[in-house]
Design a protein around this motif. Structure first.
Motif, PDB file in Angstrom:
ATOM      1  N   PHE A   4       0.846  -1.191   0.000  1.00 34.53           N
ATOM      2  CA  PHE A   4       0.000   0.000   0.000  1.00 34.53           C
ATOM      3  C   PHE A   4       0.879   1.237   0.000  1.00 34.53           C
ATOM      4  O   PHE A   4       2.050   1.181   0.356  1.00 34.53           O
ATOM      5  N   GLU A   8      -3.749   6.107   0.170  1.00 30.54           N
ATOM      6  CA  GLU A   8      -4.745   5.175  -0.368  1.00 30.54           C
ATOM      7  C   GLU A   8      -5.916   5.033   0.592  1.00 30.54           C
ATOM      8  O   GLU A   8      -5.744   5.030   1.807  1.00 30.54           O
ATOM      9  N   LYS A  59      -9.135  -3.226  -1.571  1.00 30.48           N
ATOM     10  CA  LYS A  59      -8.931  -2.018  -2.385  1.00 30.48           C
ATOM     11  C   LYS A  59     -10.243  -1.362  -2.789  1.00 30.48           C
ATOM     12  O   LYS A  59     -10.273  -0.189  -3.104  1.00 30.48           O
TER      13      LYS A  59
END
Length: 82
Positions: A4, A8, A59
């Motif tokens: 990551f 994000e 995600k």
């Protein structure tokens, strides 16, 4: 563990600490760890958590919702989620 980057947005399944049979999909952010420079942390519920395999991170909200359904739905609830 998946890679990551700071900034994000991820989605995780969080259990209610007072009722273990209650869980929900929660949005969280990947941020720079304010206590450990050069490390990332998960920011959720106004708290920082070290990134670890303890957290199932997704995600997309759709991925998290699907995992939630697989983990928490029962045959009698089919169709309940829309």
């Amino acid at each position: 563990m998946e890679q990551f980057q700071a900034g994000e947005i991820v989605y995780m399944i969080i259990r209610n600490p007072h009722a273990q049979d209650v869980a929900q999909v929660q949005q969280a952010a990947i941020v720079e760890n304010p206590e450990r420079p050069n490390e990332l942390a998960l920011f959720a519920h106004d708290n920082y958590f070290p990134l670890s395999d303890e957290f199932a991170l997704f995600k997309s909200e759709e991925e998290a919702e699907e995992a939630y359904k697989e983990a928490f739905s029962s045959p009698e609830m089919d169709g309940f989620y829309g």
